[in-house]
Design a protein around this motif. Sequence first.
Motif, PDB file in Angstrom:
ATOM      1  N   THR A   8      35.631  31.023  37.347  1.00 35.59           N
ATOM      2  CA  THR A   8      34.294  31.556  37.129  1.00 35.59           C
ATOM      3  C   THR A   8      33.308  31.110  38.204  1.00 35.59           C
ATOM      4  OG1 THR A   8      33.757  29.772  35.593  1.00 35.59           O
ATOM      5  CG2 THR A   8      34.591  31.835  34.640  1.00 35.59           C
ATOM      6  N   ALA A   9      33.706  30.170  39.060  1.00 33.57           N
ATOM      7  CA  ALA A   9      32.862  29.774  40.178  1.00 33.57           C
ATOM      8  C   ALA A   9      33.007  30.751  41.347  1.00 33.57           C
ATOM      9  CB  ALA A   9      33.208  28.356  40.633  1.00 33.57           C
ATOM     10  N   THR A  10      33.935  31.678  41.248  1.00 27.47           N
ATOM     11  CA  THR A  10      34.161  32.687  42.272  1.00 27.47           C
ATOM     12  C   THR A  10      33.558  33.995  41.764  1.00 27.47           C
ATOM     13  OG1 THR A  10      36.220  31.565  42.834  1.00 27.47           O
ATOM     14  CG2 THR A  10      35.954  33.816  43.652  1.00 27.47           C
ATOM     15  N   PRO A  11      32.486  34.486  42.396  1.00 25.73           N
ATOM     16  CA  PRO A  11      31.793  35.668  41.864  1.00 25.73           C
ATOM     17  C   PRO A  11      32.698  36.876  41.625  1.00 25.73           C
ATOM     18  CG  PRO A  11      30.451  34.631  43.549  1.00 25.73           C
ATOM     19  CD  PRO A  11      31.784  33.925  43.565  1.00 25.73           C
ATOM     20  N   ALA A  12      33.640  37.157  42.512  1.00 25.30           N
ATOM     21  CA  ALA A  12      34.516  38.316  42.330  1.00 25.30           C
ATOM     22  C   ALA A  12      35.352  38.181  41.063  1.00 25.30           C
ATOM     23  CB  ALA A  12      35.419  38.498  43.550  1.00 25.30           C
ATOM     24  N   ILE A  13      35.854  36.987  40.800  1.00 25.35           N
ATOM     25  CA  ILE A  13      36.646  36.751  39.589  1.00 25.35           C
ATOM     26  C   ILE A  13      35.736  36.709  38.361  1.00 25.35           C
ATOM     27  CG2 ILE A  13      38.167  35.112  38.405  1.00 25.35           C
ATOM     28  CD1 ILE A  13      39.546  36.636  40.677  1.00 25.35           C
ATOM     29  N   VAL A  58      40.084  49.619  40.225  1.00 20.92           N
ATOM     30  CA  VAL A  58      39.962  49.850  41.665  1.00 20.92           C
ATOM     31  C   VAL A  58      39.802  48.519  42.394  1.00 20.92           C
ATOM     32  CG1 VAL A  58      38.484  50.829  43.471  1.00 20.92           C
ATOM     33  CG2 VAL A  58      39.091  52.204  41.469  1.00 20.92           C
ATOM     34  N   VAL A  59      38.945  47.656  41.873  1.00 22.22           N
ATOM     35  CA  VAL A  59      38.744  46.344  42.509  1.00 22.22           C
ATOM     36  C   VAL A  59      40.060  45.563  42.533  1.00 22.22           C
ATOM     37  CG1 VAL A  59      37.582  44.098  42.293  1.00 22.22           C
ATOM     38  CG2 VAL A  59      36.283  46.221  41.981  1.00 22.22           C
ATOM     39  N   GLU A  60      40.755  45.564  41.409  1.00 22.52           N
ATOM     40  CA  GLU A  60      42.017  44.821  41.360  1.00 22.52           C
ATOM     41  C   GLU A  60      43.055  45.426  42.297  1.00 22.52           C
ATOM     42  OE1 GLU A  60      41.910  42.916  36.899  1.00 22.52           O
ATOM     43  OE2 GLU A  60      43.164  44.687  37.211  1.00 22.52           O
ATOM     44  N   GLU A  61      43.238  46.738  42.230  1.00 21.64           N
ATOM     45  CA  GLU A  61      44.341  47.359  42.956  1.00 21.64           C
ATOM     46  C   GLU A  61      44.078  47.505  44.447  1.00 21.64           C
ATOM     47  OE1 GLU A  61      46.128  50.740  41.129  1.00 21.64           O
ATOM     48  OE2 GLU A  61      46.663  49.578  39.351  1.00 21.64           O
ATOM     49  N   ARG A  62      42.835  47.637  44.843  1.00 20.80           N
ATOM     50  CA  ARG A  62      42.530  47.754  46.278  1.00 20.80           C
ATOM     51  C   ARG A  62      42.225  46.408  46.914  1.00 20.80           C
ATOM     52  NH1 ARG A  62      38.019  51.552  47.529  1.00 20.80           N
ATOM     53  NH2 ARG A  62      38.591  50.926  49.634  1.00 20.80           N
ATOM     54  N   GLY A  63      41.703  45.456  46.115  1.00 20.67           N
ATOM     55  CA  GLY A  63      41.288  44.194  46.710  1.00 20.67           C
ATOM     56  C   GLY A  63      42.134  42.999  46.352  1.00 20.67           C
ATOM     57  N   LEU A  64      42.481  42.881  45.092  1.00 21.03           N
ATOM     58  CA  LEU A  64      43.180  41.682  44.626  1.00 21.03           C
ATOM     59  C   LEU A  64      44.703  41.809  44.711  1.00 21.03           C
ATOM     60  CD1 LEU A  64      42.751  38.883  43.381  1.00 21.03           C
ATOM     61  CD2 LEU A  64      42.693  39.973  41.135  1.00 21.03           C
ATOM     62  N   PHE A  65      45.229  42.937  44.289  1.00 19.41           N
ATOM     63  CA  PHE A  65      46.682  43.078  44.236  1.00 19.41           C
ATOM     64  C   PHE A  65      47.369  43.059  45.597  1.00 19.41           C
ATOM     65  CE2 PHE A  65      47.155  45.337  39.822  1.00 19.41           C
ATOM     66  CZ  PHE A  65      46.575  44.250  39.211  1.00 19.41           C
ATOM     67  N   PRO A  66      46.841  43.735  46.635  1.00 19.17           N
ATOM     68  CA  PRO A  66      47.589  43.729  47.907  1.00 19.17           C
ATOM     69  C   PRO A  66      47.897  42.335  48.454  1.00 19.17           C
ATOM     70  CG  PRO A  66      46.007  45.510  47.915  1.00 19.17           C
ATOM     71  CD  PRO A  66      45.704  44.671  46.686  1.00 19.17           C
ATOM     72  N   SER A 135      42.117  34.607  51.239  1.00 23.78           N
ATOM     73  CA  SER A 135      41.268  34.051  52.294  1.00 23.78           C
ATOM     74  C   SER A 135      39.812  34.432  52.015  1.00 23.78           C
ATOM     75  CB  SER A 135      41.678  34.623  53.649  1.00 23.78           C
ATOM     76  OG  SER A 135      41.364  36.015  53.695  1.00 23.78           O
ATOM     77  N   ASN A 136      38.893  33.823  52.737  1.00 27.15           N
ATOM     78  CA  ASN A 136      37.480  34.180  52.593  1.00 27.15           C
ATOM     79  C   ASN A 136      37.260  35.662  52.884  1.00 27.15           C
ATOM     80  OD1 ASN A 136      36.712  31.598  51.857  1.00 27.15           O
ATOM     81  ND2 ASN A 136      36.171  31.002  53.954  1.00 27.15           N
ATOM     82  N   GLU A 137      37.955  36.190  53.883  1.00 23.81           N
ATOM     83  CA  GLU A 137      37.819  37.598  54.230  1.00 23.81           C
ATOM     84  C   GLU A 137      38.314  38.488  53.097  1.00 23.81           C
ATOM     85  OE1 GLU A 137      39.367  35.319  56.307  1.00 23.81           O
ATOM     86  OE2 GLU A 137      37.618  35.086  57.632  1.00 23.81           O
ATOM     87  N   GLN A 138      39.375  38.080  52.426  1.00 22.54           N
ATOM     88  CA  GLN A 138      39.891  38.868  51.302  1.00 22.54           C
ATOM     89  C   GLN A 138      38.933  38.821  50.111  1.00 22.54           C
ATOM     90  OE1 GLN A 138      43.681  36.851  51.480  1.00 22.54           O
ATOM     91  NE2 GLN A 138      44.709  38.719  52.166  1.00 22.54           N
ATOM     92  N   TRP A 139      38.296  37.679  49.876  1.00 20.97           N
ATOM     93  CA  TRP A 139      37.277  37.610  48.820  1.00 20.97           C
ATOM     94  C   TRP A 139      36.106  38.517  49.172  1.00 20.97           C
ATOM     95  CZ3 TRP A 139      38.717  36.253  44.333  1.00 20.97           C
ATOM     96  CH2 TRP A 139      39.652  35.228  44.141  1.00 20.97           C
ATOM     97  N   ASP A 140      35.725  38.527  50.442  1.00 22.81           N
ATOM     98  CA  ASP A 140      34.645  39.414  50.888  1.00 22.81           C
ATOM     99  C   ASP A 140      35.021  40.878  50.666  1.00 22.81           C
ATOM    100  OD1 ASP A 140      33.126  37.226  51.644  1.00 22.81           O
ATOM    101  OD2 ASP A 140      33.599  37.416  53.789  1.00 22.81           O
ATOM    102  N   MET A 141      36.289  41.204  50.887  1.00 21.32           N
ATOM    103  CA  MET A 141      36.763  42.571  50.677  1.00 21.32           C
ATOM    104  C   MET A 141      36.633  42.962  49.204  1.00 21.32           C
ATOM    105  SD  MET A 141      37.904  45.351  52.003  1.00 21.32           S
ATOM    106  CE  MET A 141      38.502  44.932  53.612  1.00 21.32           C
ATOM    107  N   LEU A 142      36.961  42.061  48.289  1.00 26.24           N
ATOM    108  CA  LEU A 142      36.786  42.351  46.867  1.00 26.24           C
ATOM    109  C   LEU A 142      35.328  42.664  46.559  1.00 26.24           C
ATOM    110  CD1 LEU A 142      39.706  41.085  46.362  1.00 26.24           C
ATOM    111  CD2 LEU A 142      38.719  40.311  44.231  1.00 26.24           C
TER     112      LEU A 142
END
Length: 154
Positions: A8-13, A58-66, A135-142
């Motif tokens: 919960t400290a990670t905004p995307a999650i 969409v967020v999960e499948e395009r950002g988190l799952f790959p 990575s930080n870039e992947q979190w930014d992508m989410l």
Amino acid sequence: MSEYCWCTATPAIEDLIREHDELVELSAEAREAYRRGDLESLIDCCARISTVLGPHTVVEERGLFPPMAAEFPEKIAILRGEHRRIEAVLAGAADGTARTDPTWAALAVEMLTLLRRHIVKEQEGLFPAALAVLSNEQWDMLTAIRAGTSLIGS
């Protein structure tokens, strides 16, 4: 979800967990409608679930799952498959199947059980693992995907 996981400290999650909470609440309403034999309320609840679940998926499948699929391909394949099964039943609320297929309401309740189990898998397994993998870039992508934009090419 375990309180010690820092998810919960990670905004995307945190956003995904908030949506899970909303889905659980809507699922409870849907189950109550089913128990009352109120097909119209069940259809309405499933439509509202779809409204939350669409962008969430969409967020999960395009950002988190790959990126997670590289580490956990079988587990991600299962989660994707569950998304498709859940979406297929929810589609019946929108396409009229719910009103013409006498088995749809019972399938919807089975789907709600699958959705709840799916949420637990994500919150207890996927999200904590993502903290170690992305990575930080992947979190930014989410975050960009959630905002409806893309960081590709920027």
